[in-house]
Write a protein that holds these residues in place. Structure first.
Motif, PDB file in Angstrom:
ATOM      1  N   LEU A 180      41.030   4.775 -56.102  1.00  0.00           N
ATOM      2  CA  LEU A 180      40.774   5.819 -55.117  1.00  0.00           C
ATOM      3  C   LEU A 180      39.360   6.366 -55.255  1.00  0.00           C
ATOM      4  CD1 LEU A 180      43.749   8.356 -54.911  1.00  0.00           C
ATOM      5  CD2 LEU A 180      42.779   7.003 -53.062  1.00  0.00           C
ATOM      6  N   LEU A 181      38.984   6.694 -56.491  1.00  0.00           N
ATOM      7  CA  LEU A 181      37.655   7.245 -56.735  1.00  0.00           C
ATOM      8  C   LEU A 181      37.362   7.199 -58.229  1.00  0.00           C
ATOM      9  CD1 LEU A 181      38.380  10.243 -58.028  1.00  0.00           C
ATOM     10  CD2 LEU A 181      38.735  10.826 -55.630  1.00  0.00           C
ATOM     11  N   LYS A 182      36.072   7.396 -58.565  1.00  0.00           N
ATOM     12  CA  LYS A 182      35.704   7.410 -59.976  1.00  0.00           C
ATOM     13  C   LYS A 182      34.567   8.401 -60.213  1.00  0.00           C
ATOM     14  CE  LYS A 182      32.443   3.508 -59.812  1.00  0.00           C
ATOM     15  NZ  LYS A 182      32.131   2.165 -60.381  1.00  0.00           N
ATOM     16  N   TYR A 183      34.577   9.000 -61.388  1.00  0.00           N
ATOM     17  CA  TYR A 183      33.524   9.896 -61.835  1.00  0.00           C
ATOM     18  C   TYR A 183      32.793   9.224 -62.987  1.00  0.00           C
ATOM     19  CZ  TYR A 183      31.230  13.465 -64.569  1.00  0.00           C
ATOM     20  OH  TYR A 183      30.300  14.157 -65.294  1.00  0.00           O
ATOM     21  N   THR A 184      31.445   9.195 -62.871  1.00  0.00           N
ATOM     22  CA  THR A 184      30.658   8.525 -63.918  1.00  0.00           C
ATOM     23  C   THR A 184      29.426   9.326 -64.266  1.00  0.00           C
ATOM     24  OG1 THR A 184      29.529   7.231 -62.227  1.00  0.00           O
ATOM     25  CG2 THR A 184      31.458   6.237 -63.264  1.00  0.00           C
ATOM     26  N   ASN A 238      40.267   7.469 -48.065  1.00  0.00           N
ATOM     27  CA  ASN A 238      41.392   8.123 -47.391  1.00  0.00           C
ATOM     28  C   ASN A 238      41.370   9.648 -47.495  1.00  0.00           C
ATOM     29  OD1 ASN A 238      42.311   5.540 -46.802  1.00  0.00           O
ATOM     30  ND2 ASN A 238      43.661   5.470 -48.584  1.00  0.00           N
ATOM     31  N   GLY A 239      40.185  10.244 -47.603  1.00  0.00           N
ATOM     32  CA  GLY A 239      40.061  11.692 -47.591  1.00  0.00           C
ATOM     33  C   GLY A 239      40.321  12.391 -48.910  1.00  0.00           C
ATOM     34  N   LYS A 274      43.463  16.674 -51.517  1.00  0.00           N
ATOM     35  CA  LYS A 274      43.276  16.205 -50.146  1.00  0.00           C
ATOM     36  C   LYS A 274      43.650  17.360 -49.236  1.00  0.00           C
ATOM     37  CE  LYS A 274      44.412  12.580 -46.819  1.00  0.00           C
ATOM     38  NZ  LYS A 274      45.071  11.262 -46.572  1.00  0.00           N
ATOM     39  N   PRO A 275      42.836  17.667 -48.230  1.00  0.00           N
ATOM     40  CA  PRO A 275      43.097  18.853 -47.406  1.00  0.00           C
ATOM     41  C   PRO A 275      44.387  18.777 -46.599  1.00  0.00           C
ATOM     42  CG  PRO A 275      40.847  18.065 -47.100  1.00  0.00           C
ATOM     43  CD  PRO A 275      41.573  17.014 -47.877  1.00  0.00           C
ATOM     44  N   SER A 276      44.746  17.578 -46.143  1.00  0.00           N
ATOM     45  CA  SER A 276      45.878  17.455 -45.235  1.00  0.00           C
ATOM     46  C   SER A 276      46.623  16.154 -45.522  1.00  0.00           C
ATOM     47  CB  SER A 276      45.377  17.471 -43.782  1.00  0.00           C
ATOM     48  OG  SER A 276      46.434  17.264 -42.881  1.00  0.00           O
ATOM     49  N   HIS A 302      49.132  12.990 -45.329  1.00  0.00           N
ATOM     50  CA  HIS A 302      49.657  12.089 -44.297  1.00  0.00           C
ATOM     51  C   HIS A 302      50.832  11.332 -44.892  1.00  0.00           C
ATOM     52  CE1 HIS A 302      49.715   8.669 -41.472  1.00  0.00           C
ATOM     53  NE2 HIS A 302      49.166   9.518 -40.629  1.00  0.00           N
ATOM     54  N   MET A 303      51.738  10.920 -44.040  1.00  0.00           N
ATOM     55  CA  MET A 303      52.917  10.193 -44.528  1.00  0.00           C
ATOM     56  C   MET A 303      52.516   8.977 -45.364  1.00  0.00           C
ATOM     57  SD  MET A 303      55.558  11.872 -43.586  1.00  0.00           S
ATOM     58  CE  MET A 303      56.879  10.708 -43.847  1.00  0.00           C
ATOM     59  N   SER A 304      51.421   8.329 -44.981  1.00  0.00           N
ATOM     60  CA  SER A 304      50.987   7.125 -45.689  1.00  0.00           C
ATOM     61  C   SER A 304      50.440   7.420 -47.091  1.00  0.00           C
ATOM     62  CB  SER A 304      49.923   6.391 -44.885  1.00  0.00           C
ATOM     63  OG  SER A 304      48.792   7.225 -44.700  1.00  0.00           O
ATOM     64  N   ASP A 305      50.276   8.706 -47.438  1.00  0.00           N
ATOM     65  CA  ASP A 305      49.808   9.065 -48.780  1.00  0.00           C
ATOM     66  C   ASP A 305      50.925   9.012 -49.823  1.00  0.00           C
ATOM     67  OD1 ASP A 305      47.711  11.635 -47.339  1.00  0.00           O
ATOM     68  OD2 ASP A 305      47.199   9.563 -47.865  1.00  0.00           O
ATOM     69  N   ALA A 306      52.156   8.880 -49.374  1.00  0.00           N
ATOM     70  CA  ALA A 306      53.275   8.821 -50.318  1.00  0.00           C
ATOM     71  C   ALA A 306      53.122   7.601 -51.214  1.00  0.00           C
ATOM     72  CB  ALA A 306      54.593   8.756 -49.557  1.00  0.00           C
TER      73      ALA A 306
END
Lengths: 112, 114
Positions: free
Chosen positions: A47-51, A61-62, A78-80, A82-86
Motif C-alpha cells: 500500500l505504501l512505505k516510509y523510508t 487507493n487513497g 483513509k478519509p472515506s 469503500h466496500m472494496s477496502d474490506a
C-alpha cells in the motif's frame, strides 16, 4: 530486536466514514515501515512505505500513513471507506539485515 | 509478466510425508523468501535468498529446507510434515535485499497436514 504491534485485530466501519488502523513499532535503528493489504485468497500487495523522507506518506487507493517517531507509531488512515477496502492489513518494519517483521494483521470490515 | 507463481494452491499431506512447494518469478529479482501465515501472527519468515547459490534462515526455519540453483526458482521442501506446519505459505521476491524494497507476493499455498 524489532517488533510490530497492530492494536486492533478487527475494525468495522460504515462505507463513507473514515478508517484508522493503528500500528506501533519498536526498533533499534531508523526503520523503514510499510503497510501491505491482503484481499481474500490473494497474496499481499504494498500500500505504501516510509523510508525516512516525508513523515506523511501517501499510498494507493487513497490511503496514507504518518510516521511519528516520538510515539513510535505508523497509523494507516483513509478519509472515506469503500466496500472494496474490506481486507486484512499488515504493518511491517524493517531496520537491519534482510528480514521484515510483520504485525499480526487488522481485518477491516466495511458495512454498507 | 506472470510475477511470482506458486504451486500448488492447495495440498493435503499426512504426517511424515515430504513435499516441495514451488516458487518461480520472472522479474529477475535477486531476493526471494518464504513466509508462513498463521491467524493472528502475521507472516513469519522461514528462509530467504539474496541470490543464486545463497540461502539463509529466517525466524522459523525448522522442518524446512530451501535451495536456489537459479535466479528464477526458490523451492521450499518440507522434510517430514507435521500438523504444526498446517499454514498458508507465501513466496515473495524483490529486486534486491535492500531495506526499502517492495516485496512482490505469490498467491499462496494452503497446506493441511493431517
Amino acid at each position: 530486536a524489532q517488533s510490530v504491534t497492530q492494536l486492533d485485530s478487527h475494525v468495522s466501519v460504515s462505507e463513507g466514514t473514515p478508517v484508522l488502523l493503528r500500528c506501533n513499532y519498536s526498533s533499534s535503528y531508523s526503520p523503514s515501515l510499510f503497510w501491505y493489504v491482503q484481499h481474500p485468497n490473494k497474496g499481499l500487495q504494498l500500500l505504501l512505505k516510509y523510508t525516512s523522507a516525508a513523515t506523511l506518506v501517501k499510498g494507493i487507493n487513497g490511503f496514507e500513513a504518518e510516521f511519528k517517531k516520538s510515539e513510535t507509531s505508523f497509523h494507516l488512515t483513509k478519509p472515506s471507506a469503500h466496500m472494496s477496502d474490506a481486507a486484512e492489513y499488515f504493518c511491517v518494519v524493517s531496520d537491519a539485515g534482510n528480514m521484515l517483521t510483520f504485525g499480526g494483521g487488522t481485518r477491516l470490515m466495511v458495512k454498507p | 509478466n506472470a510475477g511470482v507463481t506458486q504451486t500448488p494452491k492447495f495440498q493435503v499431506l499426512k504426517t511424515g510425508q515430504s513435499m516441495t512447494l514451488q516458487c518461480a518469478q520472472d522479474m529477475n529479482h535477486e531476493y526471494m523468501s518464504w513466509y508462513r501465515q498463521d491467524p493472528g501472527m502475521g507472516l513469519r519468515l522461514i528462509h530467504y535468498s539474496v541470490g543464486a547459490g545463497i540461502t539463509d534462515q529466517g525466524e522459523v526455519p525448522n522442518g524446512y529446507n530451501v535451495s536456489r540453483s537459479t535466479t528464477e526458482d526458490f523451492p521450499l521442501r518440507l522434510l517430514s510434515a507435521a500438523p504444526s506446519q498446517t499454514s498458508v505459505y507465501f513466496c515473495a521476491s524483490s529486486y534486491s535485499s535492500g531495506l526499502n524494497e517492495k516485496l512482490f507476493f505469490g498467491s499462496g499455498t494452503q497446506l493441511s497436514v493431517l
